[in-house]
Design a protein around this motif. Structure first.
Motif, PDB file in Angstrom:
ATOM      1  N   ALA A   3      10.795   3.948  -9.615  1.00  0.00           N
ATOM      2  CA  ALA A   3      11.558   2.697  -9.627  1.00  0.00           C
ATOM      3  C   ALA A   3      11.677   2.139  -8.212  1.00  0.00           C
ATOM      4  CB  ALA A   3      12.937   2.924 -10.232  1.00  0.00           C
ATOM      5  N   PHE A   4      11.943   3.020  -7.251  1.00  0.00           N
ATOM      6  CA  PHE A   4      12.031   2.597  -5.849  1.00  0.00           C
ATOM      7  C   PHE A   4      10.707   1.977  -5.404  1.00  0.00           C
ATOM      8  CE2 PHE A   4      11.421   3.488  -1.327  1.00  0.00           C
ATOM      9  CZ  PHE A   4      12.579   2.962  -0.778  1.00  0.00           C
ATOM     10  N   ALA A   5       9.608   2.626  -5.758  1.00  0.00           N
ATOM     11  CA  ALA A   5       8.290   2.102  -5.396  1.00  0.00           C
ATOM     12  C   ALA A   5       8.032   0.755  -6.060  1.00  0.00           C
ATOM     13  CB  ALA A   5       7.206   3.102  -5.787  1.00  0.00           C
ATOM     14  N   GLY A   6       8.405   0.619  -7.325  1.00  0.00           N
ATOM     15  CA  GLY A   6       8.176  -0.630  -8.034  1.00  0.00           C
ATOM     16  C   GLY A   6       8.928  -1.798  -7.428  1.00  0.00           C
ATOM     17  N   ILE A   7      10.155  -1.560  -7.001  1.00  0.00           N
ATOM     18  CA  ILE A   7      10.946  -2.633  -6.394  1.00  0.00           C
ATOM     19  C   ILE A   7      10.335  -3.056  -5.062  1.00  0.00           C
ATOM     20  CG2 ILE A   7      13.190  -3.168  -5.391  1.00  0.00           C
ATOM     21  CD1 ILE A   7      14.300  -1.157  -7.559  1.00  0.00           C
ATOM     22  N   VAL A   8       9.933  -2.071  -4.247  1.00  0.00           N
ATOM     23  CA  VAL A   8       9.298  -2.395  -2.967  1.00  0.00           C
ATOM     24  C   VAL A   8       7.970  -3.113  -3.200  1.00  0.00           C
ATOM     25  CG1 VAL A   8       8.323  -1.436  -0.851  1.00  0.00           C
ATOM     26  CG2 VAL A   8      10.443  -0.487  -1.788  1.00  0.00           C
ATOM     27  N   VAL A  39       0.840  -1.207   0.000  1.00  0.00           N
ATOM     28  CA  VAL A  39       0.000   0.000   0.000  1.00  0.00           C
ATOM     29  C   VAL A  39       0.871   1.252   0.000  1.00  0.00           C
ATOM     30  CG1 VAL A  39      -1.683   1.321   1.344  1.00  0.00           C
ATOM     31  CG2 VAL A  39      -1.947  -1.158   1.095  1.00  0.00           C
ATOM     32  N   SER A  40       1.899   1.269   0.839  1.00  0.00           N
ATOM     33  CA  SER A  40       2.764   2.451   0.931  1.00  0.00           C
ATOM     34  C   SER A  40       3.518   2.698  -0.378  1.00  0.00           C
ATOM     35  CB  SER A  40       3.764   2.275   2.079  1.00  0.00           C
ATOM     36  OG  SER A  40       3.095   2.071   3.313  1.00  0.00           O
ATOM     37  N   ALA A  41       4.078   1.645  -0.940  1.00  0.00           N
ATOM     38  CA  ALA A  41       4.838   1.795  -2.183  1.00  0.00           C
ATOM     39  C   ALA A  41       3.923   2.177  -3.342  1.00  0.00           C
ATOM     40  CB  ALA A  41       5.587   0.503  -2.500  1.00  0.00           C
ATOM     41  N   SER A  42       2.711   1.634  -3.361  1.00  0.00           N
ATOM     42  CA  SER A  42       1.765   1.998  -4.426  1.00  0.00           C
ATOM     43  C   SER A  42       1.386   3.465  -4.332  1.00  0.00           C
ATOM     44  CB  SER A  42       0.520   1.115  -4.339  1.00  0.00           C
ATOM     45  OG  SER A  42       0.848  -0.251  -4.518  1.00  0.00           O
ATOM     46  N   ALA A  43       1.190   3.951  -3.114  1.00  0.00           N
ATOM     47  CA  ALA A  43       0.876   5.370  -2.930  1.00  0.00           C
ATOM     48  C   ALA A  43       2.025   6.243  -3.415  1.00  0.00           C
ATOM     49  CB  ALA A  43       0.580   5.644  -1.457  1.00  0.00           C
ATOM     50  N   LEU A  44       3.263   5.829  -3.109  1.00  0.00           N
ATOM     51  CA  LEU A  44       4.423   6.576  -3.581  1.00  0.00           C
ATOM     52  C   LEU A  44       4.489   6.564  -5.103  1.00  0.00           C
ATOM     53  CD1 LEU A  44       7.114   8.059  -3.194  1.00  0.00           C
ATOM     54  CD2 LEU A  44       8.215   5.807  -2.905  1.00  0.00           C
ATOM     55  N   GLY A  45       4.216   5.408  -5.711  1.00  0.00           N
ATOM     56  CA  GLY A  45       4.250   5.311  -7.159  1.00  0.00           C
ATOM     57  C   GLY A  45       3.215   6.202  -7.823  1.00  0.00           C
ATOM     58  N   ILE A  46       1.998   6.232  -7.275  1.00  0.00           N
ATOM     59  CA  ILE A  46       0.943   7.082  -7.843  1.00  0.00           C
ATOM     60  C   ILE A  46       1.283   8.555  -7.664  1.00  0.00           C
ATOM     61  CG2 ILE A  46      -1.469   7.754  -7.581  1.00  0.00           C
ATOM     62  CD1 ILE A  46      -2.071   4.826  -6.902  1.00  0.00           C
ATOM     63  N   TRP A  47       1.774   8.915  -6.481  1.00  0.00           N
ATOM     64  CA  TRP A  47       2.176  10.306  -6.232  1.00  0.00           C
ATOM     65  C   TRP A  47       3.250  10.731  -7.235  1.00  0.00           C
ATOM     66  CZ3 TRP A  47       5.649  12.057  -1.577  1.00  0.00           C
ATOM     67  CH2 TRP A  47       5.728  13.461  -1.578  1.00  0.00           C
TER      68      TRP A  47
END
Length: 341
Positions: A271-276, A227-235
């Protein structure tokens, strides 16, 4: 005075290289900044692979459980008849830089990895053999590229639809076009790399009898990370598409350098969000191989794609991008000096 070389030594070395097609060492200018010689490392890998292969065959005939876990019901004598000369001996000869041995051992290792994967999927046997041979095949390909080409070719990754091109610039009233295009990309990429591929990997992991069961707290951590990484990716995607006049896709890259939002703290938040996200999906699926898949993806992106992308950005944005890279780290989030001052 230093010793003068024998007048025939150079001609003799040239004859040996031509006769056996030995790969010469790369000149020092091609070595890494830390002095590492990639050709020497690649040769050393083939040497270690030959030793490991020989040790594995000894173990196969010495301990039945090794044979069962790595070969299943396959006849070890029949497999050894081909594998020892092509894999063990081939790798040993490749360690000396002999071109035909490099090609032969790498091709054989790849064929065995694929064939063993098919066998394990059909029978549910030899799962550990698949992992070992897949790792050997991947490493052999990398080492072969270093020996045959002096580098690992990565340019093919940015051709066609993945070639770096700036997006068509739009006015502020048409900016939602980039936002919609970005979210279409998210649906496609997340669906493929975070759903389809992990599910296939998890299925094979179970079929090969390699699956583990993670405890509930690990699964909950995976859900929180996802959830956290997806939020970062969308942001990150929204900031890129609204302020950069483009999209994250290489074929429609932004026309302006974006250093707002999460890009103020880390250069590659998507990229960071995708890896997480990938690692989190592995925790949710109780799949260690999916976690390994996410880590492998991070290494591929960092060493193959990122240098090409950053070279393109430096060419287009020049000193502004160089200042940005000097102040903001690539992977580790930090507070830039301009904000901490």
């Amino acid at each position: 005075m230093g010793a003068r070389p024998h007048p025939h030594s150079d001609r003799a070395c040239s004859f040996v290289r031509r006769r056996f097609r030995v790969v010469p060492c790369l000149p020092r200018c091609r070595r890494g900044a830390d002095g590492a010689d990639p050709v020497r490392a690649a040769r050393a890998y083939f040497g270690l692979q030959a030793l490991a292969g020989a040790a594995w065959w000894v173990a196969v005939f010495a301990w039945p459980w090794v044979r069962q876990e790595t070969l299943g019901s396959l006849d070890p004598v029949a497999v050894a008849t081909l594998d020892i000369p092509l894999f063990v001996a081939g790798s040993a000869i490749a360690a000396f830089g002999v071109r035909w041995a490099i090609v032969l051992s790498t091709a054989w290792t790849t064929v065995v990895a694929v064939a063993l994967a098919i066998f394990a999927t059909l029978t549910g046997e030899a799962g550990w053999g698949v992992l070992l041979m897949a790792a050997s095949a991947g490493a052999s390909v990398l080492a072969a590229c270093l020996l045959l080409f002096g580098r690992v070719p990565t340019g093919w990754m940015i051709v066609g639809p993945f070639a770096f091109r700036a997006a068509e610039s739009v006015t502020a009233t048409h900016r939602p076009h980039h936002v919609f295009a970005t979210f279409r990309q998210i649906v496609v990429f997340w669906g493929l790399f975070l759903v389809v591929i992990p599910l296939v990997i998890a299925f094979l992991e179970r079929r090969w009898m390699l699956a583990l069961t993670f405890p509930l707290p690990v699964t909950l951590i995976g859900a929180l990370l996802l959830v956290s990484a997806s939020a970062l990716g969308i942001w990150s995607a929204v900031v890129m598409s609204t302020l950069g006049d483009g999209t994250p896709l290489p074929s429609a890259m932004p026309n302006r350098l974006v250093i707002a939002g999460p890009y103020r703290f880390i250069r590659n938040p998507m990229a960071f969000a995708g890896i997480v996200q990938g690692a989190a999906v592995g925790l949710l699926l109780s799949s260690l191989l999916v976690v390994v898949y996410a880590i492998a993806g991070s290494l591929l992106w960092n060493y193959a794609i990122r240098p090409l992308e950053e070279a393109d950005l430096e060419e287009r944005f020049g000193p502004d991008f160089r200042r940005y890279t000097a102040e903001v780290r690539c992977w580790v989030p930090s507070i830039p000096k301009s904000l901490s001052a």
